[in-house]
Structure formats: structure tokens, C-alpha cells
Write a protein that holds these residues in place. Structure first.
Motif, PDB file in Angstrom:
ATOM      1  N   ALA A  68       0.821  -1.215   0.000  1.00  0.00           N
ATOM      2  CA  ALA A  68       0.000   0.000   0.000  1.00  0.00           C
ATOM      3  C   ALA A  68       0.858   1.270   0.000  1.00  0.00           C
ATOM      4  CB  ALA A  68      -0.928  -0.001   1.215  1.00  0.00           C
ATOM      5  N   ALA A  69       2.159   1.120  -0.213  1.00  0.00           N
ATOM      6  CA  ALA A  69       3.043   2.285  -0.222  1.00  0.00           C
ATOM      7  C   ALA A  69       2.643   3.249  -1.332  1.00  0.00           C
ATOM      8  CB  ALA A  69       4.489   1.843  -0.413  1.00  0.00           C
ATOM      9  N   LYS A  70       2.674   4.544  -1.035  1.00  0.00           N
ATOM     10  CA  LYS A  70       2.375   5.567  -2.032  1.00  0.00           C
ATOM     11  C   LYS A  70       3.658   5.930  -2.770  1.00  0.00           C
ATOM     12  CE  LYS A  70      -1.906   5.886  -0.659  1.00  0.00           C
ATOM     13  NZ  LYS A  70      -3.017   5.342  -1.487  1.00  0.00           N
ATOM     14  N   LEU A  71       3.669   5.692  -4.072  1.00  0.00           N
ATOM     15  CA  LEU A  71       4.845   5.980  -4.888  1.00  0.00           C
ATOM     16  C   LEU A  71       4.607   7.147  -5.837  1.00  0.00           C
ATOM     17  CD1 LEU A  71       5.909   2.306  -5.775  1.00  0.00           C
ATOM     18  CD2 LEU A  71       6.595   3.702  -3.803  1.00  0.00           C
ATOM     19  N   ASP A  72       3.537   7.904  -5.572  1.00  0.00           N
ATOM     20  CA  ASP A  72       3.167   9.014  -6.457  1.00  0.00           C
ATOM     21  C   ASP A  72       3.550  10.378  -5.888  1.00  0.00           C
ATOM     22  OD1 ASP A  72       1.404   9.141  -4.354  1.00  0.00           O
ATOM     23  OD2 ASP A  72      -0.424   9.089  -5.573  1.00  0.00           O
ATOM     24  N   GLY A  73       4.294  10.389  -4.788  1.00  0.00           N
ATOM     25  CA  GLY A  73       4.709  11.650  -4.202  1.00  0.00           C
ATOM     26  C   GLY A  73       3.667  12.283  -3.295  1.00  0.00           C
ATOM     27  N   SER A  74       2.634  11.539  -2.951  1.00  0.00           N
ATOM     28  CA  SER A  74       1.580  12.103  -2.108  1.00  0.00           C
ATOM     29  C   SER A  74       1.903  11.989  -0.621  1.00  0.00           C
ATOM     30  CB  SER A  74       0.246  11.419  -2.393  1.00  0.00           C
ATOM     31  OG  SER A  74       0.317  10.023  -2.138  1.00  0.00           O
ATOM     32  N   LYS A  75       2.793  11.054  -0.259  1.00  0.00           N
ATOM     33  CA  LYS A  75       3.206  10.904   1.133  1.00  0.00           C
ATOM     34  C   LYS A  75       4.495  10.087   1.163  1.00  0.00           C
ATOM     35  CE  LYS A  75       1.164   8.206   3.959  1.00  0.00           C
ATOM     36  NZ  LYS A  75       0.198   7.557   4.856  1.00  0.00           N
ATOM     37  N   PRO A  76       5.215  10.113   2.278  1.00  0.00           N
ATOM     38  CA  PRO A  76       6.446   9.317   2.368  1.00  0.00           C
ATOM     39  C   PRO A  76       6.183   7.840   2.114  1.00  0.00           C
ATOM     40  CG  PRO A  76       6.344  10.890   4.165  1.00  0.00           C
ATOM     41  CD  PRO A  76       5.009  10.943   3.479  1.00  0.00           C
ATOM     42  N   GLY A 276      -2.988  -0.573  12.538  1.00  0.00           N
ATOM     43  CA  GLY A 276      -3.354   0.831  12.633  1.00  0.00           C
ATOM     44  C   GLY A 276      -2.729   1.732  11.586  1.00  0.00           C
ATOM     45  N   MET A 277      -1.866   1.184  10.726  1.00  0.00           N
ATOM     46  CA  MET A 277      -1.220   1.994   9.694  1.00  0.00           C
ATOM     47  C   MET A 277      -1.883   1.737   8.350  1.00  0.00           C
ATOM     48  SD  MET A 277       2.839   1.916  10.704  1.00  0.00           S
ATOM     49  CE  MET A 277       2.988   0.137  10.812  1.00  0.00           C
ATOM     50  N   ALA A 278      -2.498   2.774   7.782  1.00  0.00           N
ATOM     51  CA  ALA A 278      -3.254   2.608   6.537  1.00  0.00           C
ATOM     52  C   ALA A 278      -2.380   2.176   5.374  1.00  0.00           C
ATOM     53  CB  ALA A 278      -3.972   3.918   6.198  1.00  0.00           C
ATOM     54  N   ASP A 279      -1.107   2.582   5.382  1.00  0.00           N
ATOM     55  CA  ASP A 279      -0.239   2.271   4.252  1.00  0.00           C
ATOM     56  C   ASP A 279       0.641   1.053   4.508  1.00  0.00           C
ATOM     57  OD1 ASP A 279       1.377   3.393   6.156  1.00  0.00           O
ATOM     58  OD2 ASP A 279       2.432   4.764   4.792  1.00  0.00           O
ATOM     59  N   ALA A 281       0.746  -2.832   4.255  1.00  0.00           N
ATOM     60  CA  ALA A 281       0.029  -3.970   3.670  1.00  0.00           C
ATOM     61  C   ALA A 281       1.030  -4.957   3.055  1.00  0.00           C
ATOM     62  CB  ALA A 281      -0.959  -3.492   2.602  1.00  0.00           C
ATOM     63  N   PRO A 282       0.685  -6.265   3.177  1.00  0.00           N
ATOM     64  CA  PRO A 282      -0.470  -6.798   3.898  1.00  0.00           C
ATOM     65  C   PRO A 282      -0.299  -6.600   5.400  1.00  0.00           C
ATOM     66  CG  PRO A 282       0.977  -8.582   3.242  1.00  0.00           C
ATOM     67  CD  PRO A 282       1.519  -7.343   2.592  1.00  0.00           C
ATOM     68  N   LYS A 283      -1.384  -6.725   6.130  1.00  0.00           N
ATOM     69  CA  LYS A 283      -1.344  -6.453   7.561  1.00  0.00           C
ATOM     70  C   LYS A 283      -0.449  -7.426   8.315  1.00  0.00           C
ATOM     71  CE  LYS A 283      -3.755  -2.782   7.487  1.00  0.00           C
ATOM     72  NZ  LYS A 283      -3.034  -1.488   7.691  1.00  0.00           N
ATOM     73  N   ASP A 284      -0.232  -8.617   7.746  1.00  0.00           N
ATOM     74  CA  ASP A 284       0.693  -9.541   8.388  1.00  0.00           C
ATOM     75  C   ASP A 284       2.099  -9.419   7.785  1.00  0.00           C
ATOM     76  OD1 ASP A 284       0.318 -10.696   5.907  1.00  0.00           O
ATOM     77  OD2 ASP A 284      -0.160 -12.701   6.663  1.00  0.00           O
ATOM     78  N   GLY A 285       2.341  -8.311   7.081  1.00  0.00           N
ATOM     79  CA  GLY A 285       3.641  -8.086   6.474  1.00  0.00           C
ATOM     80  C   GLY A 285       4.756  -7.922   7.486  1.00  0.00           C
ATOM     81  N   TYR A 286       4.390  -7.639   8.744  1.00  0.00           N
ATOM     82  CA  TYR A 286       5.416  -7.506   9.784  1.00  0.00           C
ATOM     83  C   TYR A 286       6.205  -8.800   9.956  1.00  0.00           C
ATOM     84  CZ  TYR A 286       2.350 -10.184  12.875  1.00  0.00           C
ATOM     85  OH  TYR A 286       1.583 -11.180  13.428  1.00  0.00           O
ATOM     86  N   LYS A 287       5.616  -9.926   9.514  1.00  0.00           N
ATOM     87  CA  LYS A 287       6.301 -11.212   9.613  1.00  0.00           C
ATOM     88  C   LYS A 287       7.484 -11.301   8.644  1.00  0.00           C
ATOM     89  CE  LYS A 287       2.020 -13.679  10.821  1.00  0.00           C
ATOM     90  NZ  LYS A 287       1.066 -14.741  10.379  1.00  0.00           N
ATOM     91  N   ASN A 288       7.475 -10.439   7.641  1.00  0.00           N
ATOM     92  CA  ASN A 288       8.481 -10.525   6.574  1.00  0.00           C
ATOM     93  C   ASN A 288       9.377  -9.303   6.479  1.00  0.00           C
ATOM     94  OD1 ASN A 288       5.671 -11.810   5.026  1.00  0.00           O
ATOM     95  ND2 ASN A 288       7.419 -13.121   5.468  1.00  0.00           N
ATOM     96  N   MET A 289       9.398  -8.478   7.527  1.00  0.00           N
ATOM     97  CA  MET A 289      10.243  -7.295   7.488  1.00  0.00           C
ATOM     98  C   MET A 289      10.884  -7.044   8.850  1.00  0.00           C
ATOM     99  SD  MET A 289       8.396  -4.999   9.476  1.00  0.00           S
ATOM    100  CE  MET A 289       9.299  -3.518   9.078  1.00  0.00           C
ATOM    101  N   LEU A 290      12.017  -6.370   8.786  1.00  0.00           N
ATOM    102  CA  LEU A 290      12.735  -5.966   9.988  1.00  0.00           C
ATOM    103  C   LEU A 290      13.492  -4.689   9.669  1.00  0.00           C
ATOM    104  CD1 LEU A 290      13.875  -6.440  12.865  1.00  0.00           C
ATOM    105  CD2 LEU A 290      15.719  -7.752  11.782  1.00  0.00           C
ATOM    106  N   CYS A 291      13.253  -3.658  10.427  1.00  0.00           N
ATOM    107  CA  CYS A 291      13.974  -2.403  10.214  1.00  0.00           C
ATOM    108  C   CYS A 291      15.245  -2.385  11.055  1.00  0.00           C
ATOM    109  CB  CYS A 291      13.103  -1.202  10.570  1.00  0.00           C
ATOM    110  SG  CYS A 291      11.859  -0.830   9.315  1.00  0.00           S
ATOM    111  N   ILE A 292      16.373  -2.287  10.383  1.00  0.00           N
ATOM    112  CA  ILE A 292      17.675  -2.046  11.005  1.00  0.00           C
ATOM    113  C   ILE A 292      18.117  -0.689  10.468  1.00  0.00           C
ATOM    114  CG2 ILE A 292      20.054  -2.829  11.275  1.00  0.00           C
ATOM    115  CD1 ILE A 292      18.123  -4.692  12.604  1.00  0.00           C
TER     116      ILE A 292
END
Length: 319
Positions: A68-76, A276-279, A281-292
């Protein structure tokens, strides 16, 4: 002059030289892609100078990008590697940064592409030795909400693609006649297969601020595992020279090294935060990401007039 009926439109390669990295723009000039002859690629959105894709020679994606990331320059952009400057989070009690939006404005302004450079190539040079560097610029005069932070500055952001790693570096120059304070961070979203099988090494003994637990100060004991919402600002004991590695199911898909960036933020939203974050997705995407996230955010960096600050990260993958 006599026109040749079948003259070639361009030479595909210079005879005697090894294949070279290529750089292309999207049709709408919103993003730039670099590719090595061995197949590795990196793609950067000019909005925010956000790295939105990094693939190895097999085409395997290394960064997590929200569907759901916005890639059109409308938001970060949610995912990839957004840039944080001049404030990490918000700073309502800071004199000059109190009015700035979340994570500042570097990630929500369009940057200028300044050009490319490649490693020197010659006949017989191994393709594995090639690299390509893309440079981007943002100055205070080009920032849409510059009135919120009344300082003159210049940012140069470089993204360097090698076969085994990706390096991102940021140079901040104070072009004003007075000092300013700033914070810098690279909000890197790494892609993993299963967050429950991940541990993070290199942070044992480090002090950290636990933002999920009232910003309390704690000390890390052993490796870091993710079992719920995690938002921590670490200061590794050995300073920026200490590498931080992601280990998953016994293998090490990523090792992150830093240059002049004293902090490492570890973040995963887990279930409720992701919901709680509209952008996100998918909502279970936290299982496949880690911010370092390497950064200089534990304290404010003071730049005197004319001074510069430079920080970088290098993410290395096994080859």
C-alpha cells in the motif's frame, strides 16, 4: 555527406571493454534504476530519494516495500530506505525542530538526480568488480515546507550498488551563517522470510532506549529477538565500527556496517501497530520485514556555519 541506408543507431558496447553498469529512467522520470552486468539492481524514487528496490543477481528482493506504499509523491514511502532528516520522530520541545513533521522533510520532497559514476573498467576486468554510484541532491531552496526549519542547507545522497552490497551515504552541509542542530537516519526495511526465526547479533551489551516501554533506558543481554512490537534506539558498545548482523534460521542474510552513525534503531510494528497503519500492507507483512536503521539520533548533531556531517551504511549480503 552520403547517408548510409542501414547505419547502426548505437553501439551496444565498446569493443574490448567488459560489459558496463546501466542506468535508466522511468517514462515519467519519477525513478531511476541501475543494473550491474551480473544482474544486481537498485531502484530509487526521486520523491524522497527513497530506495524502493534492491535485488541480487537472482532477482531476489532484499528490501520490504508495503503493497500500500504511495509511490506518487503524495506521502512518504512505507518501506525501502526512506531518509530521515533533520529530526528523528518528532521533537515538540526542541526550539528549531518543534514544527517539523514526523521524521522531517527529506523523505517527502523530490530530490534532483545529480549523475552517476562507475568503477573504472578495462578489458579483462571482472564483472564482479564493477559498481555504480548514483548521486542525488536536495537544498533548502527546493524544500516545500522550508519555513518550518529556517536554515540554509545542502544534502548530497549517494547510493552505490556493488555485487555483494549496497551503500547509502548522506552528506549534510550547513550553508547558513549560523549553526543548526539535526538528526540523520536511514530507515532501512530489510526483507526476511519469518521474523520469528530471526535474531540480531552485534548489540550484546549495548544500551538502548525502549520506546515501547516509556522511553526507558535498558541494556541488551545477548542477541535481539522480535516477539512483539519493537522500537529501540541502540548505541552499540564499540561505536560505529561494530557490525550488526541479521541471522535467520542459522544463516546471515544481512550484515550492516556504519560510518559515523553511532545509533541503530531496531523496529517492527507487530500485529496491532501494523493494523493501525493505513499504508502498511499486507497487515501480516510484519512477519516478513525488519527495520535495522543506522543513524545519528541519540543526540543532536551540531553543525557550525560551513561545516558538514557525513554518515553511511553498507548492507552486505552473502554471495
Amino acid at each position: 555527406m552520403v547517408e548510409r541506408a542501414n547505419k547502426p543507431s548505437a553501439l551496444s558496447a565498446t569493443p574490448g571493454l567488459a560489459p558496463q553498469p546501466t542506468v535508466t529512467f522511468s517514462d515519467d522520470n519519477s525513478r531511476v534504476t541501475a543494473e550491474l552486468p551480473t544482474g544486481e539492481t537498485v531502484e530509487i524514487l526521486l520523491y524522497g530519494a527513497t530506495v524502493i528496490s534492491w535485488k541480487d543477481s537472482r532477482g531476489d528482493e532484499k528490501l520490504w516495500l508495503s503493497e500500500a506504499a504511495k509511490l506518487d509523491g503524495s506521502k512518504p514511502v512505507r518501506g525501502g530506505i526512506p531518509l530521515v532528516f533533520p529530526v528523528f520522530g518528532t521533537a515538540p520541545n526542541h526550539a528549531s525542530a518543534s514544527k517539523l513533521p514526523q521524521h522531517g522533510f527529506a523523505r517527502n520532497n523530490r530530490w534532483e538526480f545529480l549523475g552517476k559514476s562507475t568503477s573504472e573498467s578495462a578489458a579483462g576486468k571482472q564483472a564482479a568488480d564493477l559498481s555504480v554510484k548514483l548521486d542525488f541532491g536536495l537544498s533548502s531552496s527546493a524544500v516545500s515546507n522550508s519555513d518550518l526549519w529556517p536554515f540554509k542547507f545542502n544534502l548530497i545522497y549517494s547510493v552505490t550498488l556493488n555485487r555483494e552490497n549496497l551503500t547509502t551515504s548522506l552528506v549534510v552541509t550547513n550553508d547558513d551563517d549560523k549553526p543548526f542542530e539535526c538528526q540523520v537516519l536511514m530507515h532501512t526495511y530489510l526483507r526476511v522470510k519469518d521474523i520469528t526465526q530471526v535474531k540480531i547479533t552485534g548489540l550484546d551489551g549495548a544500551s538502548y532506549t525502549d520506546k515501547v516501554d516509556g522511553a526507558s533506558t535498558k541494556s541488551q543481554s545477548g542477541d535481539v529477538t522480535i516477539t512483539g512490537e519493537t522500537d529501540r534506539v541502540y548505541t552499540p558498545k564499540g561505536g560505529p565500527s561494530d557490525p550488526v548482523s541479521v541471522v535467520e534460521s542459522g544463516k546471515t542474510p544481512y550484515t550492516v556496517t556504519r560510518d559515523n552513525l553511532s545509533n541503530v534503531v531496531v523496529w517492527n510494528p507487530w500485529t496491532e501497530k501494523a493494523e493501525g497503519m493505513a499504508d502498511f500492507a499486507p497487515k501480516d507483512g510484519y512477519k516478513n520485514m525488519l527495520c535495522i536503521e543506522p543513524g545519528a539520533v541519540g543526540a543532536w548533531q551540531t553543525l557550525e556555519a560551513g561545516d558538514a556531517f557525513e554518515g553511511a551504511q553498507t548492507i552486505t549480503i552473502p554471495y
